[in-house]
Design a protein around this motif. Structure first.
Motif, PDB file in Angstrom:
ATOM      1  N   GLY A 125      -1.075  -4.078   2.887  1.00 63.72           N
ATOM      2  CA  GLY A 125      -0.518  -2.769   3.159  1.00 63.72           C
ATOM      3  C   GLY A 125      -1.587  -1.786   3.620  1.00 63.72           C
TER       4      GLY A 125
ATOM      5  N   LEU B  82       1.549  -4.201  11.133  1.00 61.30           N
ATOM      6  CA  LEU B  82       0.835  -4.653   9.947  1.00 61.30           C
ATOM      7  C   LEU B  82       1.320  -6.050   9.605  1.00 61.30           C
ATOM      8  CD1 LEU B  82       0.797  -1.695   7.352  1.00 61.30           C
ATOM      9  CD2 LEU B  82      -1.190  -2.742   8.469  1.00 61.30           C
TER      10      LEU B  82
ATOM     11  N   LEU C 253       1.674  -8.367   6.218  1.00 61.17           N
ATOM     12  CA  LEU C 253       1.575  -8.499   4.773  1.00 61.17           C
ATOM     13  C   LEU C 253       1.461  -9.968   4.391  1.00 61.17           C
ATOM     14  CD1 LEU C 253       4.321  -5.974   3.617  1.00 61.17           C
ATOM     15  CD2 LEU C 253       1.931  -5.541   4.242  1.00 61.17           C
TER      16      LEU C 253
ATOM     17  N   ARG D  96      11.533  -4.004  -0.446  1.00 63.00           N
ATOM     18  CA  ARG D  96      10.753  -2.774  -0.384  1.00 63.00           C
ATOM     19  C   ARG D  96      11.452  -1.683  -1.177  1.00 63.00           C
ATOM     20  NH1 ARG D  96      11.511  -1.327   6.074  1.00 63.00           N
ATOM     21  NH2 ARG D  96      13.751  -0.798   5.987  1.00 63.00           N
TER      22      ARG D  96
ATOM     23  N   THR E 116       8.235   3.198   5.557  1.00 64.19           N
ATOM     24  CA  THR E 116       7.295   3.536   4.487  1.00 64.19           C
ATOM     25  C   THR E 116       7.887   3.166   3.132  1.00 64.19           C
ATOM     26  OG1 THR E 116       6.254   5.321   5.718  1.00 64.19           O
ATOM     27  CG2 THR E 116       6.120   5.421   3.318  1.00 64.19           C
TER      28      THR E 116
ATOM     29  N   TYR F  39       6.053  -2.610  -0.641  1.00 63.86           N
ATOM     30  CA  TYR F  39       6.637  -3.899  -0.283  1.00 63.86           C
ATOM     31  C   TYR F  39       6.294  -4.921  -1.365  1.00 63.86           C
ATOM     32  CZ  TYR F  39       8.076  -2.231   4.267  1.00 63.86           C
ATOM     33  OH  TYR F  39       8.713  -1.549   5.275  1.00 63.86           O
TER      34      TYR F  39
ATOM     35  N   THR G 242       2.645  -3.910  -2.390  1.00 61.82           N
ATOM     36  CA  THR G 242       1.588  -3.340  -1.558  1.00 61.82           C
ATOM     37  C   THR G 242       2.204  -2.196  -0.757  1.00 61.82           C
ATOM     38  OG1 THR G 242      -0.140  -3.863   0.071  1.00 61.82           O
ATOM     39  CG2 THR G 242       1.958  -5.013   0.335  1.00 61.82           C
TER      40      THR G 242
ATOM     41  N   VAL H 258       2.914   0.416   2.123  1.00 59.38           N
ATOM     42  CA  VAL H 258       2.872   0.591   3.568  1.00 59.38           C
ATOM     43  C   VAL H 258       3.297   2.026   3.874  1.00 59.38           C
ATOM     44  CG1 VAL H 258       3.914  -0.084   5.773  1.00 59.38           C
ATOM     45  CG2 VAL H 258       3.339  -1.828   4.057  1.00 59.38           C
TER      46      VAL H 258
END
Length: 126
Positions: A8, A17, A19, A37, A90, A93, A120, A122
């Motif tokens: 993240g 990104l 993960l 998430r 956002t 996660y 993590t 984000v």
């Protein structure tokens, strides 16, 4: 099974990104792996899931065409490649594993998953 999520960070809208989620023990062929998430002030939401044997996938509608879940059998790891990120992505996660002893289809229900990683964060913001 213990899960460790990573990858993240802060990314601008439109960015990408990847993960990662590593399992502490070998993932068996009937297991399912998933990403969920949770955004601030909101309930946990299903993102994507994958069958370990075939690699079949399931996505929530809001990420279809932007996110891709994949696995590495040798590393006992599952990944979430996130492209074209939006501010509404956002969230924290979390990865999860479902042992699936009855070999049922992929599910978006968090209650069906047996173990969770720590999450993590984000953040998608300019």
């Amino acid at each position: 099974v213990q899960l460790q999520a990573s990858g993240g960070g802060l990314v601008q809208p439109g960015g990408s990104l990847r993960l990662s989620c590593a399992a502490s023990v070998p993932i068996l062929s009937n297991y399912h792996m998933a990403w969920f998430r949770q955004a601030p002030g909101k309930e946990r939401e299903f993102v994507a899931a994958l069958t370990w044997r075939e690699g079949s996938t399931k996505y929530t509608d809001s990420v279809k065409g932007r996110f891709k879940i994949s696995r590495d059998n040798a590393k006992n790891a599952v990944y979430l490649q996130m492209n074209s990120l939006k501010p509404e992505d956002t969230a924290v996660y979390l990865c999860a594993v479902r042992q699936n002893p009855q070999r049922t289809p992929l599910t978006a229900s968090g209650a069906q998953y047996d173990a969770w990683g720590q999450g993590t964060l984000v953040t998608v913001s300019s």
